[in-house]
Scaffold this motif. Sequence first.
Motif, mmCIF file in Angstrom:
data_model
loop_
_atom_site.group_PDB
_atom_site.id
_atom_site.type_symbol
_atom_site.label_atom_id
_atom_site.label_comp_id
_atom_site.label_asym_id
_atom_site.label_seq_id
_atom_site.Cartn_x
_atom_site.Cartn_y
_atom_site.Cartn_z
ATOM 1 N N PRO A 58 -12.254 -4.271 9.376
ATOM 2 C CA PRO A 58 -13.233 -3.702 8.444
ATOM 3 C C PRO A 58 -12.501 -2.980 7.317
ATOM 4 O O PRO A 58 -11.283 -2.766 7.389
ATOM 5 C CB PRO A 58 -14.015 -2.721 9.324
ATOM 6 N N ALA A 59 -13.228 -2.590 6.296
ATOM 7 C CA ALA A 59 -12.603 -1.938 5.139
ATOM 8 C C ALA A 59 -11.880 -0.652 5.542
ATOM 9 O O ALA A 59 -10.830 -0.312 4.982
ATOM 10 C CB ALA A 59 -13.647 -1.646 4.071
ATOM 11 N N ASN A 60 -12.437 0.056 6.515
ATOM 12 C CA ASN A 60 -11.829 1.267 7.068
ATOM 13 C C ASN A 60 -12.006 1.225 8.584
ATOM 14 O O ASN A 60 -13.012 0.726 9.078
ATOM 15 C CB ASN A 60 -12.494 2.534 6.515
ATOM 16 N N PHE A 61 -11.032 1.765 9.320
ATOM 17 C CA PHE A 61 -11.201 1.844 10.772
ATOM 18 C C PHE A 61 -10.394 3.020 11.302
ATOM 19 O O PHE A 61 -9.445 3.492 10.662
ATOM 20 C CB PHE A 61 -10.774 0.541 11.460
ATOM 21 N N LEU A 62 -10.796 3.490 12.469
ATOM 22 C CA LEU A 62 -10.123 4.618 13.099
ATOM 23 C C LEU A 62 -9.002 4.101 13.987
ATOM 24 O O LEU A 62 -9.236 3.392 14.961
ATOM 25 C CB LEU A 62 -11.111 5.445 13.923
ATOM 26 N N SER A 63 -7.773 4.462 13.634
ATOM 27 C CA SER A 63 -6.607 4.081 14.409
ATOM 28 C C SER A 63 -6.339 5.145 15.470
ATOM 29 O O SER A 63 -6.471 6.342 15.196
ATOM 30 C CB SER A 63 -5.390 3.943 13.492
ATOM 31 N N PRO A 64 -5.969 4.751 16.699
ATOM 32 C CA PRO A 64 -5.742 5.722 17.778
ATOM 33 C C PRO A 64 -4.644 6.731 17.452
ATOM 34 O O PRO A 64 -3.867 6.557 16.506
ATOM 35 C CB PRO A 64 -5.346 4.839 18.965
ATOM 36 N N ALA A 65 -4.579 7.774 18.267
ATOM 37 C CA ALA A 65 -3.636 8.876 18.050
ATOM 38 C C ALA A 65 -2.216 8.361 17.853
ATOM 39 O O ALA A 65 -1.716 7.536 18.620
ATOM 40 C CB ALA A 65 -3.688 9.831 19.236
ATOM 41 N N ASN A 66 -1.573 8.896 16.809
ATOM 42 C CA ASN A 66 -0.230 8.451 16.446
ATOM 43 C C ASN A 66 0.441 9.560 15.642
ATOM 44 O O ASN A 66 -0.221 10.434 15.083
ATOM 45 C CB ASN A 66 -0.320 7.171 15.601
ATOM 46 N N GLU A 67 1.745 9.522 15.586
ATOM 47 C CA GLU A 67 2.515 10.393 14.707
ATOM 48 C C GLU A 67 2.720 9.625 13.401
ATOM 49 O O GLU A 67 3.387 8.598 13.374
ATOM 50 C CB GLU A 67 3.863 10.729 15.354
ATOM 51 N N TRP A 68 2.113 10.111 12.321
ATOM 52 C CA TRP A 68 2.115 9.394 11.056
ATOM 53 C C TRP A 68 3.261 9.865 10.175
ATOM 54 O O TRP A 68 3.459 11.056 9.971
ATOM 55 C CB TRP A 68 0.775 9.583 10.347
ATOM 56 N N TYR A 69 4.007 8.895 9.617
ATOM 57 C CA TYR A 69 5.169 9.197 8.778
ATOM 58 C C TYR A 69 4.797 9.118 7.303
ATOM 59 O O TYR A 69 3.979 8.283 6.905
ATOM 60 C CB TYR A 69 6.292 8.190 9.022
ATOM 61 N N ILE A 70 5.448 9.927 6.504
ATOM 62 C CA ILE A 70 5.332 9.821 5.061
ATOM 63 C C ILE A 70 6.714 9.550 4.487
ATOM 64 O O ILE A 70 7.734 10.022 5.030
ATOM 65 C CB ILE A 70 4.692 11.094 4.453
ATOM 66 N N TRP A 71 6.768 8.771 3.413
ATOM 67 C CA TRP A 71 8.021 8.270 2.866
ATOM 68 C C TRP A 71 8.160 8.679 1.401
ATOM 69 O O TRP A 71 7.191 8.721 0.663
ATOM 70 C CB TRP A 71 8.062 6.737 2.968
ATOM 71 N N LYS A 72 9.398 8.964 1.003
ATOM 72 C CA LYS A 72 9.700 9.277 -0.390
ATOM 73 C C LYS A 72 10.913 8.459 -0.835
ATOM 74 O O LYS A 72 11.967 8.522 -0.189
ATOM 75 C CB LYS A 72 9.998 10.782 -0.550
ATOM 76 N N PRO A 73 10.760 7.694 -1.930
ATOM 77 C CA PRO A 73 9.504 7.436 -2.627
ATOM 78 C C PRO A 73 8.602 6.534 -1.798
ATOM 79 O O PRO A 73 9.060 5.904 -0.847
ATOM 80 C CB PRO A 73 9.971 6.720 -3.901
ATOM 81 N N SER A 74 7.349 6.473 -2.170
ATOM 82 C CA SER A 74 6.435 5.580 -1.468
ATOM 83 C C SER A 74 6.891 4.138 -1.647
ATOM 84 O O SER A 74 7.231 3.722 -2.762
ATOM 85 C CB SER A 74 5.018 5.729 -2.017
ATOM 86 N N PRO A 75 6.904 3.343 -0.566
ATOM 87 C CA PRO A 75 7.255 1.926 -0.712
ATOM 88 C C PRO A 75 6.361 1.200 -1.721
ATOM 89 O O PRO A 75 6.780 0.201 -2.300
ATOM 90 C CB PRO A 75 7.056 1.374 0.709
ATOM 91 N N ARG A 76 5.170 1.735 -1.945
ATOM 92 C CA ARG A 76 4.246 1.107 -2.883
ATOM 93 C C ARG A 76 4.837 1.016 -4.306
ATOM 94 O O ARG A 76 4.431 0.176 -5.108
ATOM 95 C CB ARG A 76 2.933 1.894 -2.923
ATOM 96 N N GLU A 77 5.775 1.886 -4.611
ATOM 97 C CA GLU A 77 6.374 1.893 -5.940
ATOM 98 C C GLU A 77 7.307 0.714 -6.179
ATOM 99 O O GLU A 77 7.695 0.438 -7.306
ATOM 100 C CB GLU A 77 7.122 3.205 -6.162
ATOM 101 N N ASN A 78 7.667 0.023 -5.110
ATOM 102 C CA ASN A 78 8.544 -1.141 -5.217
ATOM 103 C C ASN A 78 7.694 -2.373 -5.548
ATOM 104 O O ASN A 78 6.736 -2.684 -4.843
ATOM 105 C CB ASN A 78 9.291 -1.340 -3.902
ATOM 106 N N LYS A 79 8.050 -3.093 -6.598
ATOM 107 C CA LYS A 79 7.257 -4.246 -7.042
ATOM 108 C C LYS A 79 7.221 -5.368 -6.010
ATOM 109 O O LYS A 79 6.320 -6.227 -6.043
ATOM 110 C CB LYS A 79 7.807 -4.785 -8.358
ATOM 111 N N ASP A 80 8.196 -5.410 -5.099
ATOM 112 C CA ASP A 80 8.239 -6.462 -4.083
ATOM 113 C C ASP A 80 7.457 -6.112 -2.821
ATOM 114 O O ASP A 80 7.327 -6.951 -1.926
ATOM 115 C CB ASP A 80 9.685 -6.768 -3.701
#
Length: 259
Positions: free
Chosen positions: A159-181
């Motif tokens: 679905p467009a949004n869903f609840l993912s079970p309990a997890n330790e969520w990581y954040i990254w710098k820079p965001s991988p989204r900034e990479n064109k590939d």
Amino acid sequence: MRRVLQLAALAALSITAFAQSPKFRVLAFYSDTVEHDHVEFAHQAIRFYEGAAKHDGFEFTPTNDWNDLNQKKLADYQIVLWLDDFPHTPQQRAAFEQYMENGGGWLGFHIAAYNDKNTQWPWFVRFLGGGVFYGNNWPPLPATLTVDHPEHPVTRHLPANFLSPANEWYIWKPSPRENKDVKVLLTLASSNYPLGMKDILRGGDLPVMWTNTRYRMLYMNMGHGDKIFTSDIQNRMMEDAIVWIGQTKNAIRNASLEK
């Protein structure tokens, strides 16, 4: 007549052998000496993918010997899984680099992508899209995830949004989204913030699952603890992920399919 029967028998055997041949072969690496929650996940993941292998017709082999990450061994497999661990020696790293640069497939979970200033593996940082581990929430918590590309074979059943079970969520710098590939497939929804109790994620772009389109690879942030496989929705995605990597041709590296 006997000759006709012999030929028919040979044909039947050939058809049977073809039908029984695995679509692709997977070598899954895990460790029993790491954090307990990562060991727990790895063993559940092994059971899950053993079941998926029977359902989807691929061969699945787990190993906790990371020295199997060598050129000779990898030559027999189309996908490598890292279940909450990563290579520990220069030789293992070099073998993996060669494998991926020559069209190998990779699916990594959670700490498999961990890297920081002490990692000293620049190729791997580029392989992940440039993101370096920056922080995480604590304790593990469920989170709402947003599907960025619902047309993708890995996310098409979500679905467009869903609840993912309990997890330790990581954040990254820079965001991988900034990479064109990089193509981000799942993102932590902003409605989750602030996320955590002891260690709190207060905002920012947090990709949860992505592929570097220069390789046959997919990274999933999920993988901490024993709750990961409690969502039928997410389980379907995890099965779709390995099938997608296994059936994707090496030509994906030219990114034409992914752009």
